[in-house]
Design an enzyme around this catalytic site. Structure first.
Site, PDB file in Angstrom:
ATOM      1  N   PHE A 128      84.134 -25.738   7.106  1.00  0.00           N
ATOM      2  CA  PHE A 128      83.646 -27.058   6.691  1.00  0.00           C
ATOM      3  C   PHE A 128      82.191 -26.892   6.279  1.00  0.00           C
ATOM      4  O   PHE A 128      81.321 -26.668   7.122  1.00  0.00           O
ATOM      5  CB  PHE A 128      83.805 -27.973   7.908  1.00  0.00           C
ATOM      6  CG  PHE A 128      83.204 -29.345   7.864  1.00  0.00           C
ATOM      7  CD1 PHE A 128      84.002 -30.425   7.535  1.00  0.00           C
ATOM      8  CD2 PHE A 128      81.895 -29.580   8.229  1.00  0.00           C
ATOM      9  CE1 PHE A 128      83.479 -31.716   7.566  1.00  0.00           C
ATOM     10  CE2 PHE A 128      81.366 -30.862   8.259  1.00  0.00           C
ATOM     11  CZ  PHE A 128      82.161 -31.936   7.928  1.00  0.00           C
ATOM     12  N   THR A 131      76.524 -28.853   6.479  1.00  0.00           N
ATOM     13  CA  THR A 131      75.119 -28.668   6.850  1.00  0.00           C
ATOM     14  C   THR A 131      74.417 -27.707   5.909  1.00  0.00           C
ATOM     15  O   THR A 131      74.980 -26.687   5.497  1.00  0.00           O
ATOM     16  CB  THR A 131      75.013 -28.156   8.294  1.00  0.00           C
ATOM     17  OG1 THR A 131      75.675 -29.077   9.164  1.00  0.00           O
ATOM     18  CG2 THR A 131      73.571 -28.026   8.721  1.00  0.00           C
ATOM     19  N   PRO A 133      70.249 -25.931   4.922  1.00  0.00           N
ATOM     20  CA  PRO A 133      68.968 -25.612   5.552  1.00  0.00           C
ATOM     21  C   PRO A 133      68.042 -26.813   5.691  1.00  0.00           C
ATOM     22  O   PRO A 133      67.251 -26.884   6.633  1.00  0.00           O
ATOM     23  CB  PRO A 133      68.371 -24.559   4.602  1.00  0.00           C
ATOM     24  CG  PRO A 133      69.562 -23.887   3.999  1.00  0.00           C
ATOM     25  CD  PRO A 133      70.585 -24.972   3.845  1.00  0.00           C
ATOM     26  N   ALA A 135      69.345 -30.137   5.354  1.00  0.00           N
ATOM     27  CA  ALA A 135      70.192 -31.326   5.487  1.00  0.00           C
ATOM     28  C   ALA A 135      71.138 -31.131   6.661  1.00  0.00           C
ATOM     29  O   ALA A 135      72.249 -30.634   6.503  1.00  0.00           O
ATOM     30  CB  ALA A 135      70.982 -31.581   4.201  1.00  0.00           C
ATOM     31  N   ARG A 280      80.635 -17.554  49.177  1.00  0.00           N
ATOM     32  CA  ARG A 280      79.279 -17.073  49.416  1.00  0.00           C
ATOM     33  C   ARG A 280      78.753 -17.625  50.739  1.00  0.00           C
ATOM     34  O   ARG A 280      78.804 -18.834  50.985  1.00  0.00           O
ATOM     35  CB  ARG A 280      78.383 -17.526  48.262  1.00  0.00           C
ATOM     36  CG  ARG A 280      76.899 -17.263  48.460  1.00  0.00           C
ATOM     37  CD  ARG A 280      76.577 -15.807  48.435  1.00  0.00           C
ATOM     38  NE  ARG A 280      75.125 -15.613  48.315  1.00  0.00           N
ATOM     39  CZ  ARG A 280      74.509 -14.489  48.626  1.00  0.00           C
ATOM     40  NH1 ARG A 280      75.212 -13.445  49.084  1.00  0.00           N
ATOM     41  NH2 ARG A 280      73.204 -14.378  48.473  1.00  0.00           N
ATOM     42  N   GLU A 375      77.863 -31.297  15.346  1.00  0.00           N
ATOM     43  CA  GLU A 375      78.678 -32.467  14.965  1.00  0.00           C
ATOM     44  C   GLU A 375      77.997 -33.779  15.354  1.00  0.00           C
ATOM     45  O   GLU A 375      78.634 -34.732  15.790  1.00  0.00           O
ATOM     46  CB  GLU A 375      80.091 -32.366  15.536  1.00  0.00           C
ATOM     47  CG  GLU A 375      80.843 -31.165  14.970  1.00  0.00           C
ATOM     48  CD  GLU A 375      82.343 -31.299  15.026  1.00  0.00           C
ATOM     49  OE1 GLU A 375      82.857 -32.426  14.909  1.00  0.00           O
ATOM     50  OE2 GLU A 375      83.005 -30.261  15.170  1.00  0.00           O
TER      51      GLU A 375
END
Length: 391
Positions: A128, A131, A133, A135, A280, A375
């Site tokens: 997809f 995006t 650099p 935006a 532990r 997202e």
């Protein structure tokens, strides 16, 4: 009326799927996850097995090779896988909701029949390309351009942080690009953004070297370059000028999926912490006997319960075809916060061991931060929720 999905009271077909994926995660994913992460190695074998299980085809019709299920089924699978391996879970999430889903929702019948079978069998992946650099949250600031020339789209630009874009089995990328201008409601000229399918191997289309990331080390993530890329005019996906609006719909659905993945990560931190707190010992007894530890884990469990209820509520509306934008943002916000908070607390419970990469909680600590960013950042989710409230 919406049929609400309720945690702990799933219909048998969903519960059966959840159990199957949980067993796969425990028996096949968990034993190899630390090594895959350490070597930054893409999990080709596990992806193929998930394909054989039908996970990449869960929400798609059988006529295209899918399983005929729905998006909630995908969310259940993502939650179970993310308990142990967020990289593998995001490979599935991106392959389905970001890679194949745009074809299913907006493609022509010819595009669906040609492309969907190649990416819902686990033998191929799609990416997809939204995006850039400059935006990210401002996706409307797209700089990539595409022009029609002799019956072909000619594309120039760059994309950033694109999942599943550079694997050996990547088939295509759907990329947004400015294809012209349009007149906005205020009378000003605005960019016309469309979506174009770019097959892997197209001349001029280059997945650049993979990023060196903080987390999700066995997930595939690359910047992309488009330099005079030519594809047929028929590779337009959906209506010209609707690319941005269509991808916003994809992101709404994807936020429910990311919420489910986040819940799985948060649950994995609880499970690991409970086990560790019982084994532990300090000052002669298990550390889980001390309220400082047990209360911390109890709060972690409460976060998981709230986040799971939120994504179930969003998925209920989405599957019913009702508006779910606000619910998706609420689920994504709550669940990503729960994943990050639980990872931090689980690391504290494990003490020095929690700082060692071979421990699951260390991987979740590194991996979970991106869940508050990808997202739609947490800040974007708050903006969307406020907008839905009329503010």
């Amino acid at each position: 009326m919406t049929t609400a999905f309720v945690p702990g009271m799933l219909p048998e077909e969903y519960e059966s799927l959840r159990r199957t994926v949980a067993a796969f995660t425990d028996e096949e994913v968990a034993p190899v996850s630390a090594e895959l992460d350490a070597r930054h190695e893409f999990p080709y074998e596990l992806v193929a097995k998930m394909g054989d299980m039908g996970l990449f085809g869960l929400p798609f019709p059988e006529e295209y090779g899918g399983m005929g299920g729905d998006y909630f089924a995908l969310c259940l699978a993502l939650e179970e896988i993310a308990r142990e391996n967020q990289s593998l879970a995001i490979t599935l999430e991106a392959g389905v909701s970001l890679g194949a889903m745009p074809i299913h929702l907006f493609g022509t019948e010819e595009q669906k029949r040609e492309l969907l079978p190649t990416v819902i069998d686990g033998r191929g992946l799609a990416a997809f390309g939204l995006t850039e650099p400059e935006a990210g949250s401002d996706a409307g600031g797209t700089k990539t351009r595409a022009r029609l020339e002799d019956g072909e789209w000619v594309i120039d630009g760059a994309k950033a942080f694109i999942t599943n874009s550079g694997t050996d089995i990547t088939r295509f990328v759907t990329a947004t690009a400015v294809t012209g201008t349009r007149t906005g409601r205020d009378g000003t000229q605005k960019p016309e953004i469309s979506t174009i399918i770019v097959p892997n191997g197209t001349p001029g289309f280059t997945p650049e070297p993979a990023y060196d990331k903080l987390g999700w080390n066995s997930s595939d993530t690359h910047p992309l370059t488009f330099d005079g890329v030519r594809v047929p005019e028929a590779n337009l996906l959906g209506e010209r000028g609707r690319g941005y609006a269509n991808f916003l719909r994809i992101l709404d659905e994807g936020r429910v999926a990311i919420a489910a993945l986040s819940v799985g990560a948060a649950q994995g931190c609880v499970d690991a912490s409970v086990k560790y707190a019982k084994e532990r010992k300090a000052f002669g007894k298990p550390i889980g006997d001390y309220q400082g530890v047990s209360f911390k884990i109890a709060r972690m469990e409460a976060r998981v319960a709230a986040a799971r209820a939120a994504y179930y509520a969003a998925a209920s509306k989405m599957v019913a075809g009702e508006p779910f934008k606000k619910e998706a943002s609420i689920a994504k916000l709550i669940a990503s916060d729960a994943a990050m908070d639980n990872a931090r607390d689980a690391t504290q419970v494990h003490g020095g061991y929690g700082f060692m990469n071979e421990y699951l909680v260390a991987r979740h600590y590194r991996d979970s931060k991106i869940l508050e960013i990808g997202e739609g950042t947490s800040e974007v989710q708050l903006m969307l929720i406020a907008r839905e409230l009329g503010l």
